[in-house]
Design a protein around this motif. Structure first.
Motif, mmCIF file in Angstrom:
data_model
loop_
_atom_site.group_PDB
_atom_site.id
_atom_site.type_symbol
_atom_site.label_atom_id
_atom_site.label_comp_id
_atom_site.label_asym_id
_atom_site.label_seq_id
_atom_site.Cartn_x
_atom_site.Cartn_y
_atom_site.Cartn_z
ATOM 1 N N CYS A 1 33.197 90.258 -16.869
ATOM 2 C CA CYS A 1 34.590 90.049 -16.453
ATOM 3 C C CYS A 1 34.690 89.925 -14.933
ATOM 4 O O CYS A 1 35.412 89.064 -14.422
ATOM 5 C CB CYS A 1 35.481 91.168 -16.983
ATOM 6 S SG CYS A 1 35.722 91.091 -18.776
ATOM 7 N N LEU B 1 33.480 86.520 -13.813
ATOM 8 C CA LEU B 1 34.434 85.445 -14.113
ATOM 9 C C LEU B 1 35.809 85.666 -13.486
ATOM 10 O O LEU B 1 36.731 84.907 -13.733
ATOM 11 C CB LEU B 1 34.576 85.293 -15.631
ATOM 12 C CG LEU B 1 33.302 84.900 -16.369
ATOM 13 C CD1 LEU B 1 33.523 84.938 -17.872
ATOM 14 C CD2 LEU B 1 32.811 83.530 -15.916
ATOM 15 N N LYS B 2 35.922 86.757 -12.710
ATOM 16 C CA LYS B 2 37.189 87.104 -12.048
ATOM 17 C C LYS B 2 38.314 87.333 -13.052
ATOM 18 O O LYS B 2 39.447 86.904 -12.871
ATOM 19 C CB LYS B 2 37.572 86.055 -11.004
ATOM 20 C CG LYS B 2 36.558 85.960 -9.871
ATOM 21 C CD LYS B 2 36.918 84.900 -8.870
ATOM 22 C CE LYS B 2 36.000 84.821 -7.686
ATOM 23 N NZ LYS B 2 34.603 84.956 -7.823
ATOM 24 N N LEU B 3 37.961 88.036 -14.137
ATOM 25 C CA LEU B 3 38.929 88.420 -15.161
ATOM 26 C C LEU B 3 39.266 89.894 -14.974
ATOM 27 O O LEU B 3 38.494 90.647 -14.374
ATOM 28 C CB LEU B 3 38.335 88.224 -16.561
ATOM 29 C CG LEU B 3 37.891 86.814 -16.934
ATOM 30 C CD1 LEU B 3 37.178 86.828 -18.287
ATOM 31 C CD2 LEU B 3 39.080 85.869 -16.957
ATOM 32 N N VAL C 1 39.837 91.580 -23.774
ATOM 33 C CA VAL C 1 39.565 90.731 -22.616
ATOM 34 C C VAL C 1 40.553 89.567 -22.675
ATOM 35 O O VAL C 1 40.637 88.869 -23.682
ATOM 36 C CB VAL C 1 38.118 90.189 -22.627
ATOM 37 C CG1 VAL C 1 37.886 89.246 -21.448
ATOM 38 C CG2 VAL C 1 37.117 91.335 -22.614
ATOM 39 N N ARG C 2 41.287 89.396 -21.596
ATOM 40 C CA ARG C 2 42.244 88.296 -21.502
ATOM 41 C C ARG C 2 41.576 87.103 -20.844
ATOM 42 O O ARG C 2 41.179 87.161 -19.682
ATOM 43 C CB ARG C 2 43.454 88.715 -20.669
ATOM 44 C CG ARG C 2 44.248 89.838 -21.277
ATOM 45 C CD ARG C 2 45.197 89.311 -22.289
ATOM 46 N NE ARG C 2 45.943 90.401 -22.905
ATOM 47 C CZ ARG C 2 46.738 90.230 -23.920
ATOM 48 N NH1 ARG C 2 46.922 89.039 -24.420
ATOM 49 N NH2 ARG C 2 47.377 91.253 -24.433
ATOM 50 N N LEU C 3 41.433 86.027 -21.609
ATOM 51 C CA LEU C 3 40.854 84.798 -21.077
ATOM 52 C C LEU C 3 41.957 83.881 -20.563
ATOM 53 O O LEU C 3 43.091 83.935 -21.067
ATOM 54 C CB LEU C 3 40.045 84.086 -22.168
ATOM 55 C CG LEU C 3 38.825 84.855 -22.689
ATOM 56 C CD1 LEU C 3 38.148 84.069 -23.812
ATOM 57 C CD2 LEU C 3 37.843 85.146 -21.575
ATOM 58 N N PRO C 4 41.649 83.035 -19.589
ATOM 59 C CA PRO C 4 42.667 82.142 -19.027
ATOM 60 C C PRO C 4 43.312 81.250 -20.091
ATOM 61 O O PRO C 4 42.612 80.598 -20.869
ATOM 62 C CB PRO C 4 41.889 81.282 -18.021
ATOM 63 C CG PRO C 4 40.684 82.098 -17.682
ATOM 64 C CD PRO C 4 40.364 82.887 -18.920
ATOM 65 N N PRO D 1 44.159 88.107 -26.905
ATOM 66 C CA PRO D 1 42.937 88.583 -26.246
ATOM 67 C C PRO D 1 41.724 88.443 -27.162
ATOM 68 O O PRO D 1 41.857 88.372 -28.392
ATOM 69 C CB PRO D 1 43.238 90.056 -25.980
ATOM 70 C CG PRO D 1 44.183 90.438 -27.062
ATOM 71 C CD PRO D 1 45.043 89.206 -27.295
ATOM 72 N N GLU E 1 36.190 78.805 -22.559
ATOM 73 C CA GLU E 1 36.442 80.077 -21.872
ATOM 74 C C GLU E 1 35.702 81.221 -22.558
ATOM 75 O O GLU E 1 35.142 82.096 -21.903
ATOM 76 C CB GLU E 1 37.943 80.368 -21.790
ATOM 77 C CG GLU E 1 38.730 79.359 -20.975
ATOM 78 C CD GLU E 1 38.305 79.286 -19.520
ATOM 79 O OE1 GLU E 1 37.807 80.282 -18.965
ATOM 80 O OE2 GLU E 1 38.480 78.209 -18.924
ATOM 81 N N LEU F 1 32.480 83.579 -21.174
ATOM 82 C CA LEU F 1 32.427 85.036 -21.261
ATOM 83 C C LEU F 1 31.121 85.485 -21.907
ATOM 84 O O LEU F 1 30.450 86.394 -21.407
ATOM 85 C CB LEU F 1 33.626 85.586 -22.048
ATOM 86 C CG LEU F 1 33.627 87.099 -22.271
ATOM 87 C CD1 LEU F 1 33.778 87.850 -20.952
ATOM 88 C CD2 LEU F 1 34.730 87.488 -23.242
#
Length: 120
Positions: free
Chosen positions: A21, A24-26, A46-49, A54, A78, A82
């Motif tokens: 995370c 990937l700057k999450l 985990v919230r993906l763009p 999630p 995405e 991850l």
């Protein structure tokens, strides 16, 4: 001697997941119960763009639950990023734990080459 390794990713290491995370700057994954469309899952969310729901990682089983409705609710790329980042972070952690040297190269196609060597 050189070896080619392919990894089937199961997410069982929280530190590697957190590292993925960060890479990937999450936002850091948070443990809880999450709605993944019509079902509830417990694990690290985990919230993906641009994803509607999630991704939920169960560290005990290695399962990664998600619903992107075949790309309509989130791009598969995405999730692939991850999982790739997780695999790299897990390999880095294990190499470091065992005292190996390591360097990584991002290839033009987006894949990542890790070179891990044992000290003589």
């Amino acid at each position: 001697m050189s070896h080619i390794v392919q990894i089937k990713t199961e997410c069982r290491d929280l530190e590697a997941l957190k590292g993925a995370c960060r890479r990937l700057k999450l936002a850091e994954p948070v443990h809880g119960k999450y709605s993944v469309f019509s079902v509830s899952r417990e694990g690290y969310g985990v919230r993906l763009p641009n994803w509607n729901y999630p991704v939920v990682v169960n560290i005990e089983t290695g399962a990664v639950d998600f619903d992107n409705y075949n790309g309509s609710w989130g791009k598969q790329e995405e999730l692939d990023k991850l999982l790739q980042a997780y695999a790299v972070e897990k390999a880095v952690l294990e190499a470091q734990r065992n005292g190996y040297s390591l360097y990584e190269t991002v290839l033009p196609d987006g894949s990542i080459e890790l070179n891990i060597t044992m000290e003589a």
